[in-house]
Design a protein around this motif. Structure first.
Motif, PDB file in Angstrom:
ATOM      1  N   ASP A  86      -2.161 -14.344  -6.777  1.00  0.00           N
ATOM      2  CA  ASP A  86      -2.132 -13.334  -7.838  1.00  0.00           C
ATOM      3  C   ASP A  86      -1.957 -11.952  -7.208  1.00  0.00           C
ATOM      4  OD1 ASP A  86      -2.503 -11.733 -10.042  1.00  0.00           O
ATOM      5  OD2 ASP A  86      -4.332 -12.743 -10.733  1.00  0.00           O
ATOM      6  N   LEU A  87      -0.710 -11.622  -6.899  1.00  0.00           N
ATOM      7  CA  LEU A  87      -0.446 -10.339  -6.233  1.00  0.00           C
ATOM      8  C   LEU A  87      -0.844  -9.143  -7.103  1.00  0.00           C
ATOM      9  CD1 LEU A  87       0.513  -8.934  -3.681  1.00  0.00           C
ATOM     10  CD2 LEU A  87       2.882  -9.196  -4.463  1.00  0.00           C
ATOM     11  N   PRO A  88      -0.543  -9.154  -8.412  1.00  0.00           N
ATOM     12  CA  PRO A  88      -0.974  -8.006  -9.226  1.00  0.00           C
ATOM     13  C   PRO A  88      -2.481  -7.760  -9.136  1.00  0.00           C
ATOM     14  CG  PRO A  88       0.640  -9.297 -10.434  1.00  0.00           C
ATOM     15  CD  PRO A  88       0.320 -10.076  -9.185  1.00  0.00           C
ATOM     16  N   ALA A  89      -3.287  -8.807  -9.122  1.00  0.00           N
ATOM     17  CA  ALA A  89      -4.744  -8.617  -9.020  1.00  0.00           C
ATOM     18  C   ALA A  89      -5.101  -7.970  -7.686  1.00  0.00           C
ATOM     19  CB  ALA A  89      -5.472  -9.956  -9.183  1.00  0.00           C
ATOM     20  N   ALA A  90      -4.449  -8.417  -6.605  1.00  0.00           N
ATOM     21  CA  ALA A  90      -4.725  -7.832  -5.283  1.00  0.00           C
ATOM     22  C   ALA A  90      -4.301  -6.365  -5.256  1.00  0.00           C
ATOM     23  CB  ALA A  90      -4.010  -8.634  -4.194  1.00  0.00           C
ATOM     24  N   ILE A  91      -3.187  -6.056  -5.903  1.00  0.00           N
ATOM     25  CA  ILE A  91      -2.701  -4.669  -5.944  1.00  0.00           C
ATOM     26  C   ILE A  91      -3.722  -3.783  -6.681  1.00  0.00           C
ATOM     27  CG2 ILE A  91      -0.920  -3.149  -6.938  1.00  0.00           C
ATOM     28  CD1 ILE A  91       1.085  -5.508  -6.450  1.00  0.00           C
ATOM     29  N   GLN A 100      -4.617   5.505  -9.660  1.00  0.00           N
ATOM     30  CA  GLN A 100      -4.406   4.910 -10.978  1.00  0.00           C
ATOM     31  C   GLN A 100      -2.955   4.449 -11.057  1.00  0.00           C
ATOM     32  OE1 GLN A 100      -7.051   5.025 -12.956  1.00  0.00           O
ATOM     33  NE2 GLN A 100      -8.180   6.353 -11.539  1.00  0.00           N
ATOM     34  N   LEU A 101      -2.745   3.186 -11.377  1.00  0.00           N
ATOM     35  CA  LEU A 101      -1.373   2.705 -11.565  1.00  0.00           C
ATOM     36  C   LEU A 101      -1.251   2.217 -12.998  1.00  0.00           C
ATOM     37  CD1 LEU A 101      -0.926   0.464  -8.393  1.00  0.00           C
ATOM     38  CD2 LEU A 101       0.168   2.678  -8.776  1.00  0.00           C
ATOM     39  N   THR A 102      -0.070   2.387 -13.572  1.00  0.00           N
ATOM     40  CA  THR A 102       0.149   1.795 -14.893  1.00  0.00           C
ATOM     41  C   THR A 102       0.393   0.302 -14.683  1.00  0.00           C
ATOM     42  OG1 THR A 102       2.536   2.093 -14.733  1.00  0.00           O
ATOM     43  CG2 THR A 102       1.254   3.899 -15.730  1.00  0.00           C
ATOM     44  N   GLU A 103       0.255  -0.481 -15.745  1.00  0.00           N
ATOM     45  CA  GLU A 103       0.507  -1.908 -15.607  1.00  0.00           C
ATOM     46  C   GLU A 103       1.964  -2.178 -15.221  1.00  0.00           C
ATOM     47  OE1 GLU A 103      -1.743  -3.972 -15.049  1.00  0.00           O
ATOM     48  OE2 GLU A 103      -0.447  -5.733 -15.008  1.00  0.00           O
ATOM     49  N   PRO A 104       2.960  -1.483 -15.826  1.00  0.00           N
ATOM     50  CA  PRO A 104       4.330  -1.683 -15.346  1.00  0.00           C
ATOM     51  C   PRO A 104       4.475  -1.313 -13.858  1.00  0.00           C
ATOM     52  CG  PRO A 104       4.356  -0.553 -17.462  1.00  0.00           C
ATOM     53  CD  PRO A 104       2.919  -0.643 -17.044  1.00  0.00           C
ATOM     54  N   GLY A 105       3.733  -0.318 -13.400  1.00  0.00           N
ATOM     55  CA  GLY A 105       3.756   0.060 -11.976  1.00  0.00           C
ATOM     56  C   GLY A 105       3.268  -1.084 -11.098  1.00  0.00           C
ATOM     57  N   VAL A 106       2.168  -1.706 -11.516  1.00  0.00           N
ATOM     58  CA  VAL A 106       1.623  -2.841 -10.764  1.00  0.00           C
ATOM     59  C   VAL A 106       2.660  -3.975 -10.701  1.00  0.00           C
ATOM     60  CG1 VAL A 106      -0.135  -4.677 -10.799  1.00  0.00           C
ATOM     61  CG2 VAL A 106      -0.786  -2.306 -11.326  1.00  0.00           C
ATOM     62  N   GLN A 107       3.276  -4.262 -11.824  1.00  0.00           N
ATOM     63  CA  GLN A 107       4.255  -5.355 -11.876  1.00  0.00           C
ATOM     64  C   GLN A 107       5.490  -5.037 -11.029  1.00  0.00           C
ATOM     65  OE1 GLN A 107       3.501  -8.236 -13.094  1.00  0.00           O
ATOM     66  NE2 GLN A 107       1.606  -7.565 -14.083  1.00  0.00           N
ATOM     67  N   VAL A 156       0.832  -1.209   0.000  1.00  0.00           N
ATOM     68  CA  VAL A 156       0.000   0.000   0.000  1.00  0.00           C
ATOM     69  C   VAL A 156       0.867   1.260   0.000  1.00  0.00           C
ATOM     70  CG1 VAL A 156      -1.766   1.304   1.265  1.00  0.00           C
ATOM     71  CG2 VAL A 156      -1.966  -1.181   1.035  1.00  0.00           C
ATOM     72  N   THR A 157       2.002   1.199   0.711  1.00  0.00           N
ATOM     73  CA  THR A 157       2.929   2.335   0.677  1.00  0.00           C
ATOM     74  C   THR A 157       3.306   2.643  -0.765  1.00  0.00           C
ATOM     75  OG1 THR A 157       3.848   1.697   2.799  1.00  0.00           O
ATOM     76  CG2 THR A 157       5.178   3.187   1.483  1.00  0.00           C
ATOM     77  N   LEU A 158       3.593   1.598  -1.522  1.00  0.00           N
ATOM     78  CA  LEU A 158       4.009   1.799  -2.911  1.00  0.00           C
ATOM     79  C   LEU A 158       2.839   2.234  -3.797  1.00  0.00           C
ATOM     80  CD1 LEU A 158       6.573  -1.101  -3.183  1.00  0.00           C
ATOM     81  CD2 LEU A 158       7.057   1.339  -3.353  1.00  0.00           C
ATOM     82  N   MET A 183      -6.691  -3.109  -4.410  1.00  0.00           N
ATOM     83  CA  MET A 183      -6.404  -2.134  -3.352  1.00  0.00           C
ATOM     84  C   MET A 183      -6.307  -0.732  -3.957  1.00  0.00           C
ATOM     85  SD  MET A 183      -3.752  -4.071  -0.775  1.00  0.00           S
ATOM     86  CE  MET A 183      -3.190  -5.653  -1.371  1.00  0.00           C
ATOM     87  N   ALA A 184      -5.660  -0.617  -5.115  1.00  0.00           N
ATOM     88  CA  ALA A 184      -5.525   0.696  -5.756  1.00  0.00           C
ATOM     89  C   ALA A 184      -6.906   1.260  -6.090  1.00  0.00           C
ATOM     90  CB  ALA A 184      -4.654   0.586  -7.006  1.00  0.00           C
ATOM     91  N   ALA A 185      -7.818   0.378  -6.508  1.00  0.00           N
ATOM     92  CA  ALA A 185      -9.171   0.843  -6.835  1.00  0.00           C
ATOM     93  C   ALA A 185      -9.862   1.395  -5.590  1.00  0.00           C
ATOM     94  CB  ALA A 185      -9.985  -0.299  -7.453  1.00  0.00           C
ATOM     95  N   LEU A 186      -9.725   0.695  -4.464  1.00  0.00           N
ATOM     96  CA  LEU A 186     -10.331   1.201  -3.224  1.00  0.00           C
ATOM     97  C   LEU A 186      -9.770   2.582  -2.889  1.00  0.00           C
ATOM     98  CD1 LEU A 186     -12.004   0.562  -0.478  1.00  0.00           C
ATOM     99  CD2 LEU A 186      -9.734   0.154   0.476  1.00  0.00           C
TER     100      LEU A 186
END
Ligand code: A3P
Length: 294
Positions: free
Chosen positions: A199-204, A214-221, A58-60, A207-210
């Motif tokens: 599936d950590l990217p899905a969880a990320i 907005q994160l880019t896909e490379p950001g999520v990865q 979440v910090t990230l 959480m970002a949606a809550l």
């Protein structure tokens, strides 16, 4: 400093829940008046359910995936509302009062024990839940290495103490049922440790949606790879090696195994049977589900 840690084996009881001396009664009482802010984010979990992992994620998310920001070791900066900051001699709740927004707050208190503002103002809350068999195993090893938690006694005794809720921070069962009863509230997201493993990217993204980020896909990865078990275990800022005054790393490691299903190496067949029938009566009947193996 050592005075706070000192009384390892004399937990006190507040509202029917036992706490080590690093969680002072005055601090718990003062939470009644803790002022929340509209942009606070709170991460709640029963101990050993993946709170530090989620905190890092979440910090990230809030930093927009900037992994370069200089950091303090996780265990000296995660602000557990109810816990004393060892160097400052005050609780993190007091320290948080003076921190700028947006604040990221952590706690192992159960949902109903949180400051009233969290309930009344719909503070964004991420609840991390983990299957109780892996929680009790992780908690057992954590008691062995922590200079703050009581001695666990043998595994058999610890397991039965856990099932009866007779452990510090109280009953796992009440903790998860408490948030389960509030699951329909807007702004509460329940995240499961097992889903983060799968599936950590899905969880990320969830959480970002809550949090409305907005994160880019490379950001999520990038966040997912920075927060993998191996990466956090080899990072001195996240692996718990920087706090020898709290953790005896010769006994066990904070980043111990990080898997789903290690309980199989600890439970006897008889213990498993007793645990399952108790779990069915307390948790499964309420419709709350966990995965015990992947
Ligand atoms: P184990 O003892 O089973 O290894 P908490 O932060 O709530 O105290 O939870 C600690 C548990 O989360 C420990 O479990 C720890 O290894 C695990 N953990 C921490 N970071 C992790 C990560 N990046 N991936 C998977 N598990 C992690």
């Amino acid at each position: 400093t050592l005075g706070i840690i000192g009384n390892k084996n004399s937990p006190h009881v507040f509202n029917g829940v036992s706490f080590p001396s690093i969680v002072p009664v005055e601090g718990l009482k003062a939470l009644e008046n803790f002022e929340t802010r509209p942009d606070d984010v709170v991460i709640v979990s029963y101990p050993k359910s993946g709170l530090n992992w989620t905190y890092e994620v979440v910090t990230l998310i809030l930093n927009n995936a900037d992994i370069s920001k200089p950091k303090l070791p996780l265990f000296t900066h995660v602000p557990y509302l109810e816990v004393m900051h060892i160097e400052h001699g005050k609780t993190y709740a007091e320290i948080l009062r003076d921190l700028p927004s947006p604040r990221l707050i952590a706690t192992h208190l159960r949902y109903s024990m949180l400051p009233p503002g969290v309930h009344d103002n719909g503070t964004k809350t991420i609840y991390v839940a983990r299957n109780p068999k892996d929680v009790v195993v992780s908690y057992y090893h954590f008691h062995r290495m922590s200079r703050v938690h009581p001695d666990p006694g043998g595994w058999d005794k610890f397991l039965s103490d856990f099932m009866s809720g007779n452990v510090v921070w109280g009953s796992w069962y009440q903790h998860v049922l408490d948030v389960w009863a509030n699951r329909q509230k807007r702004n509460i997201l329940i995240v499961r440790y097992e889903d983060m493993k799968k599936d950590l990217p899905a969880a990320i993204r969830q959480m970002a949606a809550l949090l409305g980020r907005q994160l880019t896909e490379p950001g999520v990865q990038l966040i997912a790879s920075h927060c993998s078990f191996d990466s956090m275990k080899s990072n001195p800022m996240t692996n718990g090696s920087k706090v020898p005054m709290v953790f005896n790393n010769d006994e066990s490691q904070f980043m111990r195994k990080g898997v789903v299903g290690d309980w199989i190496n600890h439970f006897t067949v008889a213990q498993d049977r007793t645990f399952d029938s108790h779990y069915l009566r307390t948790i499964a009947v309420r419709g709350m589900e966990f995965e015990f193996e992947l």
